[in-house]
Design a protein around this motif. Structure first.
Motif, PDB file in Angstrom:
ATOM      1  N   MET A 121       0.435  -1.372   0.174  1.00 23.18           N
ATOM      2  CA  MET A 121       0.466  -0.157  -0.085  1.00 23.18           C
ATOM      3  C   MET A 121       1.190   1.367  -0.168  1.00 23.18           C
ATOM      4  O   MET A 121       0.483   2.345  -0.880  1.00 23.18           O
ATOM      5  N   ALA A 122       1.842   1.261   0.741  1.00 23.67           N
ATOM      6  CA  ALA A 122       3.027   2.152   0.888  1.00 23.67           C
ATOM      7  C   ALA A 122       3.202   2.440  -0.561  1.00 23.67           C
ATOM      8  O   ALA A 122       3.248   3.870  -0.868  1.00 23.67           O
ATOM      9  N   TYR A 123       3.996   1.682  -1.214  1.00 27.17           N
ATOM     10  CA  TYR A 123       4.739   1.971  -2.458  1.00 27.17           C
ATOM     11  C   TYR A 123       2.984   2.527  -3.911  1.00 27.17           C
ATOM     12  O   TYR A 123       2.672   2.772  -4.906  1.00 27.17           O
ATOM     13  N   ALA A 124       1.931   1.946  -3.430  1.00 32.30           N
ATOM     14  CA  ALA A 124       0.846   2.347  -4.067  1.00 32.30           C
ATOM     15  C   ALA A 124       0.307   4.151  -3.952  1.00 32.30           C
ATOM     16  O   ALA A 124       0.085   4.961  -5.336  1.00 32.30           O
ATOM     17  N   PHE A 125       0.589   4.257  -2.646  1.00 31.16           N
ATOM     18  CA  PHE A 125       0.244   5.888  -2.627  1.00 31.16           C
ATOM     19  C   PHE A 125       1.215   6.387  -2.991  1.00 31.16           C
ATOM     20  O   PHE A 125       0.783   7.652  -3.804  1.00 31.16           O
ATOM     21  N   LYS A 126       2.673   6.001  -3.157  1.00 26.59           N
ATOM     22  CA  LYS A 126       3.281   7.007  -3.381  1.00 26.59           C
ATOM     23  C   LYS A 126       3.320   6.767  -5.166  1.00 26.59           C
ATOM     24  O   LYS A 126       3.096   7.925  -6.116  1.00 26.59           O
ATOM     25  N   LYS A 127       2.797   5.850  -5.741  1.00 27.94           N
ATOM     26  CA  LYS A 127       2.686   5.367  -7.379  1.00 27.94           C
ATOM     27  C   LYS A 127       2.068   6.713  -7.965  1.00 27.94           C
ATOM     28  O   LYS A 127       1.648   6.998  -8.509  1.00 27.94           O
ATOM     29  N   ALA A 128       0.421   6.696  -6.736  1.00 22.67           N
ATOM     30  CA  ALA A 128      -0.826   7.204  -7.369  1.00 22.67           C
ATOM     31  C   ALA A 128      -0.568   9.149  -7.466  1.00 22.67           C
ATOM     32  O   ALA A 128      -0.965   9.553  -7.854  1.00 22.67           O
ATOM     33  N   ALA A 129       0.698   9.213  -6.244  1.00 22.74           N
ATOM     34  CA  ALA A 129       0.632  10.759  -6.431  1.00 22.74           C
ATOM     35  C   ALA A 129       1.471  10.868  -7.554  1.00 22.74           C
ATOM     36  O   ALA A 129       1.302  12.036  -8.657  1.00 22.74           O
ATOM     37  N   GLU A 130       2.253  10.784  -8.469  1.00 24.08           N
ATOM     38  CA  GLU A 130       2.781  10.218  -9.955  1.00 24.08           C
ATOM     39  C   GLU A 130       1.745  10.004 -10.917  1.00 24.08           C
ATOM     40  O   GLU A 130       2.505  10.726 -11.960  1.00 24.08           O
ATOM     41  N   ALA A 144      -0.349   8.792   8.974  1.00 26.99           N
ATOM     42  CA  ALA A 144      -0.479  10.068   9.861  1.00 26.99           C
ATOM     43  C   ALA A 144       2.078   9.965   9.598  1.00 26.99           C
ATOM     44  O   ALA A 144       1.943  10.710  10.469  1.00 26.99           O
ATOM     45  N   GLY A 145       2.262   9.948   8.664  1.00 30.96           N
ATOM     46  CA  GLY A 145       3.760  10.135   8.508  1.00 30.96           C
ATOM     47  C   GLY A 145       4.380   9.871   9.259  1.00 30.96           C
ATOM     48  O   GLY A 145       5.869  10.011   9.671  1.00 30.96           O
ATOM     49  N   LYS A 146       4.516   8.107   9.775  1.00 31.53           N
ATOM     50  CA  LYS A 146       5.002   7.367  11.297  1.00 31.53           C
ATOM     51  C   LYS A 146       6.071   6.415  10.206  1.00 31.53           C
ATOM     52  O   LYS A 146       6.630   6.117  10.886  1.00 31.53           O
ATOM     53  N   GLY A 147       5.904   6.429   8.954  1.00 29.25           N
ATOM     54  CA  GLY A 147       7.309   5.706   7.993  1.00 29.25           C
ATOM     55  C   GLY A 147       6.739   4.599   7.677  1.00 29.25           C
ATOM     56  O   GLY A 147       5.348   4.082   8.359  1.00 29.25           O
ATOM     57  N   TYR A 148       7.215   3.749   7.586  1.00 28.43           N
ATOM     58  CA  TYR A 148       7.006   2.302   7.389  1.00 28.43           C
ATOM     59  C   TYR A 148       7.295   0.750   7.181  1.00 28.43           C
ATOM     60  O   TYR A 148       8.905   1.718   7.245  1.00 28.43           O
ATOM     61  N   LEU A 149       7.241   0.382   8.343  1.00 32.27           N
ATOM     62  CA  LEU A 149       7.857  -0.903   8.839  1.00 32.27           C
ATOM     63  C   LEU A 149       8.365  -0.246  10.015  1.00 32.27           C
ATOM     64  O   LEU A 149      10.153  -0.542  10.158  1.00 32.27           O
ATOM     65  N   ASN A 150       8.434   0.373  10.431  1.00 31.42           N
ATOM     66  CA  ASN A 150       9.224   1.222  12.130  1.00 31.42           C
ATOM     67  C   ASN A 150       8.608  -0.003  12.553  1.00 31.42           C
ATOM     68  O   ASN A 150       7.636  -1.093  13.426  1.00 31.42           O
TER      69      ASN A 150
END
Length: 43
Positions: free
Chosen positions: A1-10, A37-43
């Protein structure tokens, strides 16, 4: 999902994306919530 959100922005409005999720989903909600929430990914 993290990559999907990044890709969607492009992507342009005429492009589509399909995301396939597998598993029980019990951990996914918290992970996505933290990412948005901006806490990163896989923290």
């Amino acid at each position: 999902m993290a990559y999907a959100f990044k890709k969607a922005a492009e992507m342009t409005p005429d492009q589509s994306m399909i995301v396939c999720l597998s598993g029980r989903g019990d951990k996914d909600v918290n992970t996505i919530s933290d990412y948005l929430a901006g806490k990163g990914y896989l923290n």
